[in-house]
Write a protein that holds these residues in place. Sequence first.
Motif, mmCIF file in Angstrom:
data_model
loop_
_atom_site.group_PDB
_atom_site.id
_atom_site.type_symbol
_atom_site.label_atom_id
_atom_site.label_comp_id
_atom_site.label_asym_id
_atom_site.label_seq_id
_atom_site.Cartn_x
_atom_site.Cartn_y
_atom_site.Cartn_z
ATOM 1 N N PHE A 285 2.639 -2.999 -5.586
ATOM 2 C CA PHE A 285 1.677 -2.101 -4.947
ATOM 3 C C PHE A 285 2.175 -0.653 -4.954
ATOM 4 O O PHE A 285 1.430 0.272 -5.274
ATOM 5 N N ILE B 143 -6.754 0.973 -1.704
ATOM 6 C CA ILE B 143 -6.246 -0.390 -1.921
ATOM 7 C C ILE B 143 -7.130 -1.141 -2.914
ATOM 8 O O ILE B 143 -6.635 -1.838 -3.811
ATOM 9 N N PHE C 47 -5.925 -4.330 -5.248
ATOM 10 C CA PHE C 47 -5.273 -5.147 -4.227
ATOM 11 C C PHE C 47 -6.231 -5.567 -3.112
ATOM 12 O O PHE C 47 -5.797 -5.899 -2.016
#
Length: 391
Positions: free
Chosen positions: A216, A319, A324
């Motif tokens: 990430f 995100i 994700f």
Amino acid sequence: MMLTIKAIDSAKPKDKAYKLPDFESLYLYITPSGTKSWRYDYQFNGKRKTLTIGKYPYISLSDARNEKELAKQLLAHGKDPSFERKKSALLANVERDNTFKSIASEWHSSKKSTWSKKYANEIISIFERDIFPYIGNEPITKIKPLEMLTVLKAIESRGALEIAKKARMRCGEVFRYAIITGRAEVNPTAELSSAMAKTQSKNFPFLATDAEMSEFLNALKGYSGNILTRYATMLLIYTVPRTIELLTLKWSDINFEQKLATIDEEVVKKDRVHLIPLATQSIEILKFLQPITGHGEYVFPNRNHPSKPMSNGAILHVIRRLGFANRASGHGFRHQFSSILNEHGFNSDWIEKQLNHEEGSVRGIYNHAQYLEGRREMMQWYADYIDNLTD
């Protein structure tokens, strides 16, 4: 002539103690009261010494001869058999006294003054119900990872995943306490997290492993969207406030000299402000943003309405764009922060204070000052930890 069992059993006490010799200075010593014990005479550093092996019949003739041979081996290696026996007995006593239960109880006593009564009772209840019945009486140095995992898996088997996780982390603290106090050398819980079931919130997904977090962070590093939302996401990870607390942060809330951010009572919806120590990395982000948004009120202003804070959905948008969605969330970063720091043995009260979990009370207000320096150190450690996950 070597002794026989018949000769030993038929030997009677006399007015004075006497010896029945066996072989190579091993003999049976018989007292006037009839007590029979094995002894072995030897020379060590030029002095005659006697090793008392034990009483007959508890120590048989063959056992006594074996003990004599062991003593001879020690002598051959320059060791005093009597001293080695006393040392072994002392270590056995220490090991017997240093059970997991005794050390866990000692650790709990040292910690409970910093906890609420309710939380202290919760922790000791987990030990008494799920841990002590299985390994409580074992010497702490004898407990192996597989045995510890078996105990924790038994908790998981009844569906109590959060309790199993909490038990692992608190048992880890007990082992670290034993290591610090010189009564253990290894923490058998250190590598168990990967072998246990993951507890993941359906509402607040989080990155459960360092590998996922590294993935990430590297994706965020290359994010080509709005620079403010990218830095807002990074600052959220470094400081772990609630998303709304970060996005409503004002420049007047930042104290660069003291390296502190102050979240107002109205934002946290409690009867006191929330202080957030800022690591070097957080300060660098804020100083970078200051020329960009420092002329306004908010650190992260709304793009279309600069007099208002950035939308709560901005970080969630980042995100999702990074791929994700359903894997990470703003709240999930807080969960991850708690897990990592608990696993590395940081003071649980510092962690709860940083997450602003405790109730608004006199004790809570006092602890702002009590824990601030500890939290400064903790937050810098965490920021460095996060940086180490980035390529």
